[in-house]
Scaffold this active site. Structure first.
Site, short mmCIF file in Angstrom:
data_model
loop_
_atom_site.label_atom_id
_atom_site.label_comp_id
_atom_site.label_asym_id
_atom_site.label_seq_id
_atom_site.Cartn_x
_atom_site.Cartn_y
_atom_site.Cartn_z
N ASP A 1 0.87 -1.32 0.06
CA ASP A 1 0.19 -0.10 -0.06
C ASP A 1 0.73 1.39 -0.06
O ASP A 1 1.43 1.55 -1.04
CB ASP A 1 -0.92 0.02 1.30
CG ASP A 1 -1.91 0.86 1.33
OD1 ASP A 1 -2.00 1.74 0.34
OD2 ASP A 1 -2.77 1.17 2.41
N PHE B 1 -9.42 -1.27 0.01
CA PHE B 1 -9.17 -2.30 0.99
C PHE B 1 -9.71 -3.60 0.42
O PHE B 1 -10.82 -3.80 0.12
CB PHE B 1 -9.61 -2.03 2.42
CG PHE B 1 -8.93 -2.93 3.55
CD1 PHE B 1 -7.60 -2.37 3.87
CD2 PHE B 1 -9.39 -3.89 3.91
CE1 PHE B 1 -6.97 -3.11 5.05
CE2 PHE B 1 -8.89 -4.56 4.99
CZ PHE B 1 -7.50 -4.23 5.23
N ARG C 1 -9.09 -14.66 5.42
CA ARG C 1 -8.02 -14.94 4.73
C ARG C 1 -8.20 -16.44 4.28
O ARG C 1 -7.22 -16.66 3.02
CB ARG C 1 -6.86 -15.52 6.10
CG ARG C 1 -6.46 -14.11 6.81
CD ARG C 1 -5.16 -14.87 7.57
NE ARG C 1 -4.82 -13.77 8.62
CZ ARG C 1 -4.05 -12.61 8.43
NH1 ARG C 1 -3.60 -12.32 7.38
NH2 ARG C 1 -3.76 -11.74 9.55
P1 IMP Z 1 2.07 -0.47 3.56
O1 IMP Z 1 3.12 -0.50 4.73
O2 IMP Z 1 1.12 0.71 3.55
O3 IMP Z 1 2.51 -1.11 2.21
O4 IMP Z 1 1.15 -1.54 4.21
C1 IMP Z 1 1.31 -2.99 3.90
C2 IMP Z 1 0.79 -4.06 5.13
O5 IMP Z 1 -0.55 -3.42 5.66
C3 IMP Z 1 0.43 -5.26 4.40
O6 IMP Z 1 1.45 -6.14 4.48
C4 IMP Z 1 -0.76 -5.70 4.83
O7 IMP Z 1 -0.53 -6.51 5.85
C5 IMP Z 1 -1.48 -4.41 5.30
N1 IMP Z 1 -2.38 -4.09 4.02
C6 IMP Z 1 -2.46 -2.82 3.22
N2 IMP Z 1 -3.52 -2.97 2.50
C7 IMP Z 1 -4.22 -4.01 2.81
C8 IMP Z 1 -5.52 -4.36 2.23
O8 IMP Z 1 -6.20 -3.77 1.54
N3 IMP Z 1 -5.99 -5.86 2.74
C9 IMP Z 1 -5.50 -6.21 3.64
N4 IMP Z 1 -4.16 -5.83 4.47
C10 IMP Z 1 -3.63 -4.66 3.84
MG MG Z 2 -1.95 -7.76 7.39
#
Ligand code: IMP
Ligand code: MG
Length: 181
Positions: A108, A157, A170
């Protein structure tokens, strides 16, 4: 999947099906196979989200490799990360001079992976690459060179195929969006 249960009313739409995942995994594993067949890589799965992707990817790769897992938790709300990451379970494997492929469920902001990348580079691997099943379009706050991407998705999401909201969903076979809560 019997989706009559109350909890499944939270699901909106299946945006990537089991068949689409399977087909993409076949393509991706062929590329990874060509890049790593003679490198004896360590695949590092990021728990918990990547566990299903990791197990399918591994079995599609008929090469010599080893497997390890890290568990991390990012501080922040359930659906937003802050970039401050805590390591809950570290690797058992020594990474120095190994070719490392980090396997992540979804990117993300990219802050979690940016942190992990920095942390793993200190261990002096021979190479470090990232494979992510999903990348949210236009959301990255850091420049991450993600070499292998399963699917680019719209920034919403999603759950299923290892990804959760509050530890639910999951076990869905495809990737689903959620209704507004
Ligand atoms: P980031 O650090 O913002 O890139 O977020 C990454 C982590 O957040 C991922 O490893 C996921 O565990 C969680 N995450 C981010 N977006 C989603 C989503 O749409 N669904 C479920 N988990 C998410
Ligand atoms: Mg997660």
């Amino acid at each position: 999947m019997n989706t009559n249960n109350e909890i499944f009313k939270l699901l909106e739409k299946e945006i990537i099906t089991e068949d689409q995942i399977r087909a993409r995994l076949k393509e991706l594993s062929e590329v990874i196979r060509n890049d790593f067949y003679d490198k004896d890589p360590v695949l590092v799965g990021v728990l918990k989200g990547a566990f299903i992707f990791m197990s399918d990817l591994l079995r599609a790769l008929d090469i010599n490799l080893s497997v390890d897992f890290m568990a991390v938790s990012s501080y922040g709300s359930a659906t937003r990360t802050s970039g401050v990451v805590r390591i809950l379970k570290d690797l058992d494997t020594e990474l120095s001079n190994r070719h490392v492929l980090v396997v992540e469920d979804i990117v993300d902001s990219g802050l979690t992976l940016a942190y992990l990348r920095r942390n793993l580079l200190v261990r002096k691997p021979a190479s470090l690459n990232i494979c992510a099943l999903l990348v949210k379009e236009g959301q990255q706050k850091v420049d991450l060179d993600i070499r292998y991407v399963g699917f680019m998705i719209k920034p919403c999401f999603v759950v299923g195929y290892g990804l959760d909201v509050d530890e639910r969903f999951r076990n869905l076979r495809g990737i689903w969006t959620l209704k507004e809560r």
